[in-house]
Write a protein that holds these residues in place. Structure first.
Motif, PDB file in Angstrom:
ATOM      1  N   PHE A  85       0.923  -1.276  -0.270  1.00 32.24           N
ATOM      2  CA  PHE A  85       0.039  -0.216  -0.404  1.00 32.24           C
ATOM      3  C   PHE A  85       0.536   1.186   0.127  1.00 32.24           C
ATOM      4  O   PHE A  85       1.299   1.916   0.933  1.00 32.24           O
ATOM      5  CB  PHE A  85      -1.207  -0.303   1.097  1.00 32.24           C
ATOM      6  CG  PHE A  85      -1.634  -1.074   1.233  1.00 32.24           C
ATOM      7  CD1 PHE A  85      -2.478  -1.469   0.646  1.00 32.24           C
ATOM      8  CD2 PHE A  85      -1.372  -2.266   2.496  1.00 32.24           C
ATOM      9  CE1 PHE A  85      -3.349  -2.604   0.145  1.00 32.24           C
ATOM     10  CE2 PHE A  85      -1.903  -3.381   2.043  1.00 32.24           C
ATOM     11  CZ  PHE A  85      -2.895  -3.756   1.447  1.00 32.24           C
ATOM     12  N   VAL A  86       0.677   2.054  -0.811  1.00 30.56           N
ATOM     13  CA  VAL A  86       1.255   2.791  -1.701  1.00 30.56           C
ATOM     14  C   VAL A  86       1.005   4.844  -0.800  1.00 30.56           C
ATOM     15  O   VAL A  86      -0.286   4.709  -1.888  1.00 30.56           O
ATOM     16  CB  VAL A  86       2.128   3.696  -2.468  1.00 30.56           C
ATOM     17  CG1 VAL A  86       3.212   4.439  -2.781  1.00 30.56           C
ATOM     18  CG2 VAL A  86       3.242   1.646  -3.215  1.00 30.56           C
ATOM     19  N   GLY A  87       1.592   5.016  -0.385  1.00 27.95           N
ATOM     20  CA  GLY A  87       0.377   6.689  -0.162  1.00 27.95           C
ATOM     21  C   GLY A  87       1.746   7.789  -0.639  1.00 27.95           C
ATOM     22  O   GLY A  87       2.659   7.860  -0.117  1.00 27.95           O
ATOM     23  N   SER A  88       0.944   8.761  -0.925  1.00 27.05           N
ATOM     24  CA  SER A  88       2.197   9.461  -1.349  1.00 27.05           C
ATOM     25  C   SER A  88       1.612  11.147  -1.245  1.00 27.05           C
ATOM     26  O   SER A  88       0.094  11.481  -1.583  1.00 27.05           O
ATOM     27  CB  SER A  88       2.404  10.203  -3.304  1.00 27.05           C
ATOM     28  OG  SER A  88       0.728   9.579  -3.862  1.00 27.05           O
ATOM     29  N   ASN A  89       2.203  12.215  -1.858  1.00 29.36           N
ATOM     30  CA  ASN A  89       1.851  12.883  -1.100  1.00 29.36           C
ATOM     31  C   ASN A  89       3.037  14.470  -1.761  1.00 29.36           C
ATOM     32  O   ASN A  89       4.240  14.265  -1.675  1.00 29.36           O
ATOM     33  CB  ASN A  89       2.020  13.656   0.369  1.00 29.36           C
ATOM     34  CG  ASN A  89       1.589  15.253   0.623  1.00 29.36           C
ATOM     35  OD1 ASN A  89       0.729  15.826  -0.212  1.00 29.36           O
ATOM     36  ND2 ASN A  89       1.861  15.534   1.595  1.00 29.36           N
ATOM     37  N   GLY A  90       2.737  14.820  -2.744  1.00 28.10           N
ATOM     38  CA  GLY A  90       3.762  15.744  -3.276  1.00 28.10           C
ATOM     39  C   GLY A  90       4.911  14.724  -3.991  1.00 28.10           C
ATOM     40  O   GLY A  90       4.776  13.212  -4.922  1.00 28.10           O
ATOM     41  N   GLY A  91       5.690  15.188  -3.579  1.00 29.09           N
ATOM     42  CA  GLY A  91       7.127  13.943  -4.337  1.00 29.09           C
ATOM     43  C   GLY A  91       7.393  12.710  -3.406  1.00 29.09           C
ATOM     44  O   GLY A  91       8.874  12.296  -3.409  1.00 29.09           O
ATOM     45  N   THR A  92       6.445  12.856  -2.305  1.00 29.76           N
ATOM     46  CA  THR A  92       6.861  12.460  -0.879  1.00 29.76           C
ATOM     47  C   THR A  92       5.752  10.851  -1.198  1.00 29.76           C
ATOM     48  O   THR A  92       5.121  10.881  -0.775  1.00 29.76           O
ATOM     49  CB  THR A  92       6.762  12.768   0.509  1.00 29.76           C
ATOM     50  OG1 THR A  92       7.680  13.790   0.101  1.00 29.76           O
ATOM     51  CG2 THR A  92       7.183  12.084   1.285  1.00 29.76           C
ATOM     52  N   GLN A 165       6.424  16.575   3.180  1.00 26.09           N
ATOM     53  CA  GLN A 165       5.388  16.103   3.264  1.00 26.09           C
ATOM     54  C   GLN A 165       4.703  14.741   3.599  1.00 26.09           C
ATOM     55  O   GLN A 165       4.033  13.838   2.804  1.00 26.09           O
ATOM     56  CB  GLN A 165       5.346  15.702   1.485  1.00 26.09           C
ATOM     57  CG  GLN A 165       5.356  17.506   1.065  1.00 26.09           C
ATOM     58  CD  GLN A 165       6.182  17.741  -0.230  1.00 26.09           C
ATOM     59  OE1 GLN A 165       6.726  15.735  -0.401  1.00 26.09           O
ATOM     60  NE2 GLN A 165       5.158  17.634  -1.214  1.00 26.09           N
ATOM     61  N   TYR A 166       5.645  13.684   4.929  1.00 27.71           N
ATOM     62  CA  TYR A 166       5.519  12.553   5.458  1.00 27.71           C
ATOM     63  C   TYR A 166       4.069  11.840   5.963  1.00 27.71           C
ATOM     64  O   TYR A 166       3.539  10.792   5.824  1.00 27.71           O
ATOM     65  CB  TYR A 166       6.852  12.256   6.376  1.00 27.71           C
ATOM     66  CG  TYR A 166       6.881  10.736   6.272  1.00 27.71           C
ATOM     67  CD1 TYR A 166       7.160   9.932   5.052  1.00 27.71           C
ATOM     68  CD2 TYR A 166       7.247  10.398   7.393  1.00 27.71           C
ATOM     69  CE1 TYR A 166       7.488   8.598   5.407  1.00 27.71           C
ATOM     70  CE2 TYR A 166       7.565   9.004   7.724  1.00 27.71           C
ATOM     71  CZ  TYR A 166       7.718   7.920   6.434  1.00 27.71           C
ATOM     72  OH  TYR A 166       7.724   6.854   6.373  1.00 27.71           O
ATOM     73  N   GLU A 167       4.311  13.053   6.791  1.00 25.81           N
ATOM     74  CA  GLU A 167       2.786  12.648   7.345  1.00 25.81           C
ATOM     75  C   GLU A 167       1.205  12.342   6.744  1.00 25.81           C
ATOM     76  O   GLU A 167       1.340  11.658   6.784  1.00 25.81           O
ATOM     77  CB  GLU A 167       2.219  13.844   8.039  1.00 25.81           C
ATOM     78  CG  GLU A 167       3.528  14.196   9.690  1.00 25.81           C
ATOM     79  CD  GLU A 167       2.582  15.109  11.509  1.00 25.81           C
ATOM     80  OE1 GLU A 167       2.086  14.976  11.662  1.00 25.81           O
ATOM     81  OE2 GLU A 167       3.079  15.949  10.228  1.00 25.81           O
ATOM     82  N   ASP A 168       1.568  13.597   5.636  1.00 24.61           N
ATOM     83  CA  ASP A 168       0.387  12.470   5.026  1.00 24.61           C
ATOM     84  C   ASP A 168       0.402  11.858   3.924  1.00 24.61           C
ATOM     85  O   ASP A 168      -0.178  10.676   4.033  1.00 24.61           O
ATOM     86  CB  ASP A 168       0.048  14.398   3.834  1.00 24.61           C
ATOM     87  CG  ASP A 168      -0.790  15.285   4.706  1.00 24.61           C
ATOM     88  OD1 ASP A 168      -0.899  15.462   5.543  1.00 24.61           O
ATOM     89  OD2 ASP A 168      -0.256  16.454   4.050  1.00 24.61           O
ATOM     90  N   ALA A 169       1.616  11.515   3.507  1.00 25.11           N
ATOM     91  CA  ALA A 169       2.221  10.530   2.869  1.00 25.11           C
ATOM     92  C   ALA A 169       1.703   9.361   3.622  1.00 25.11           C
ATOM     93  O   ALA A 169       1.093   7.759   3.244  1.00 25.11           O
ATOM     94  CB  ALA A 169       3.637  10.105   2.311  1.00 25.11           C
ATOM     95  N   VAL A 170       2.198   9.249   4.920  1.00 25.53           N
ATOM     96  CA  VAL A 170       1.641   8.218   6.022  1.00 25.53           C
ATOM     97  C   VAL A 170       0.141   8.038   6.539  1.00 25.53           C
ATOM     98  O   VAL A 170      -0.388   6.689   6.228  1.00 25.53           O
ATOM     99  CB  VAL A 170       2.534   8.130   7.089  1.00 25.53           C
ATOM    100  CG1 VAL A 170       1.682   7.475   8.398  1.00 25.53           C
ATOM    101  CG2 VAL A 170       4.027   7.998   7.208  1.00 25.53           C
ATOM    102  N   ALA A 171      -0.293   8.663   5.910  1.00 24.21           N
ATOM    103  CA  ALA A 171      -1.635   8.322   6.482  1.00 24.21           C
ATOM    104  C   ALA A 171      -2.426   8.457   5.145  1.00 24.21           C
ATOM    105  O   ALA A 171      -3.813   7.759   5.336  1.00 24.21           O
ATOM    106  CB  ALA A 171      -2.670  10.190   6.548  1.00 24.21           C
ATOM    107  N   ALA A 172      -2.322   8.731   4.216  1.00 25.61           N
ATOM    108  CA  ALA A 172      -2.894   7.900   2.816  1.00 25.61           C
ATOM    109  C   ALA A 172      -2.403   6.419   2.425  1.00 25.61           C
ATOM    110  O   ALA A 172      -3.333   5.040   2.357  1.00 25.61           O
ATOM    111  CB  ALA A 172      -2.108   8.725   1.653  1.00 25.61           C
TER     112      ALA A 172
END
Length: 374
Positions: A85-92, A165-172
């Motif tokens: 499961f991959v979450g992304s936010n911008g380039g993160t 950007q990491y928190e939003d990537a982890v949340a996704a």
């Protein structure tokens, strides 16, 4: 011009619908069970070891009947499992990748090497509405007739990019994992919470693992000599044929199969179960209602309904001890009871309505609809 599809006559106050409307009524009443829950039994480890189920058709039939009886009772829809499961936010990005870990059902535990019989399924996938159970036999010793459990899990987390950007990537990634590994409905087998760090940013996660994979096995050492019994000895110990009455002094294979499969799908083995226990009291509303209260309803070890707890059989409304008590009397068979079902409901499972009440409700609704339209 008189149209048949608009005509009816009344007999004892019930409209008799003709032609197209009669066909519609018959079609509606012929809709199959709403159950979509599938228990997939995997004999691979047994086939490559003892081949017990490959050479004992009656035992295999009893196990498969138990799985069918449980799956036909449950209408819960389960999401498919896909990894990672991959979450992304911008380039993160943040990636959660799971493994299922379970005991080989055909290999004894080795106290000197606890990991010797562990099986790992890396980046697993499961079809929607499916639970997979690996089955086998072992020399268990003592009075234990069988054992069953959910699989454990292992989680690896990786990520890269910008800390901001990491928190939003982890949340996704968390949301995607929970939607799939959590299976969407049914019990939470395990909740795993923690945190992961990228640079100066720490992100928290809370991940649910729903019902998915498990294993179970049956005893093949009735005389406790640490040697697998012969077919003749096993026939004296077990009653394999689920279509005949249990012979005096024998242990019913079907009853044990029901019990262990219910463990695999979360009864006594899940966080949702544990969250509704206070000492020996069960706090779930459905079982409390079915039993007339929850005090003393759970055994002291916490994983079963207490011994000598009786309920109404689904099959014939007779009274018997529940399937999920920790013991089985020789010469007897257990089938699913109303209280066993109530516990499943407290774990979050949707139950197929009782055919008699559901059928009458559907018939009444259809007749009322057709009557109003004629």
């Amino acid at each position: 011009m008189h149209r048949i599809t608009d005509s009816f006559h009344t007999t004892s106050g019930i409209p008799a619908i003709f032609s197209l409307k009669r066909a519609l009524l018959i079609s509606c009443l012929a809709i199959p069970s709403a159950s979509a829950f599938e228990i997939e039994l995997d004999y691979g480890y047994d086939s490559s070891s003892d081949n017990f189920f490959g050479t004992n058709a009656a035992a295999k039939s009893a196990l498969e009947q138990a799985a069918s009886d449980i799956s036909s009772l449950i209408s819960t829809r389960l999401a498919p499992v896909t990894n990672p499961f991959v979450g992304s936010n911008g380039g993160t990005t943040s990636t959660f990748d799971w493994d299922y870990v379970f005991r080989n059902p055909s290999e004894l535990n080795d106290p000197s090497n606890p990991d010797a019989n562990k099986i790992t399924i890396s980046s697993p996938s499961l079809a929607a509405d499916t639970v997979k159970i690996f089955v086998g036999v072992r020399e268990l010793g003592g009075s234990t007739l069988g054992q069953g459990s959910t699989a454990g899990v292992a989680l690896s987390i990786s990520g890269g990019g910008f800390p901001s950007q990491y928190e939003d990537a982890v949340a996704a990634a968390e949301a995607a994992s929970n939607a799939s590994m959590g299976r969407g409905d049914g019990p939470v087998i395990r909740n795993i919470s923690g945190s992961t760090t990228l640079g100066s940013t720490t992100a928290n996660y809370s991940l649910n693992v729903g019902v998915g994979v498990g294993s179970l096995w049956f005893d093949v050492d009735g005389d406790n000599d640490s040697v697998k019994d012969s077919p003749e000895e096993l026939d004296d110990f077990w009653h394999f044929d689920h279509t005949t009455d249990v012979a005096s002094g024998k242990r019913d294979f079907y009853s044990v199969a029901l019990h262990e499969i219910l463990h695999v799908i979360g009864v006594g083995t899940s966080d949702t179960w544990d969250s509704q226990i206070s000492g020996t009291t069960w706090t779930g509303p459905n079982a409390q209602l079915a039993n007339g209260g929850g005090d003393g309803l759970i055994d002291s070890a916490g994983g079963h309904i207490a011994d000598n707890t009786n309920s109404v059989r689904l099959s014939d409304n007779g009274i018997q001890e529940v399937v999920m008590s920790p013991s089985l009397t020789t010469g007897t068979r257990k089938t699913l009871t109303e209280l066993d079902v109530a516990f499943l409901q407290d774990l979050g499972y949707e139950i197929v309505p009782e055919p008699s009440s559901a059928g009458m409700l559907s018939l009444s609704a259809i007749l009322l609809l057709l009557y109003r339209r004629t």
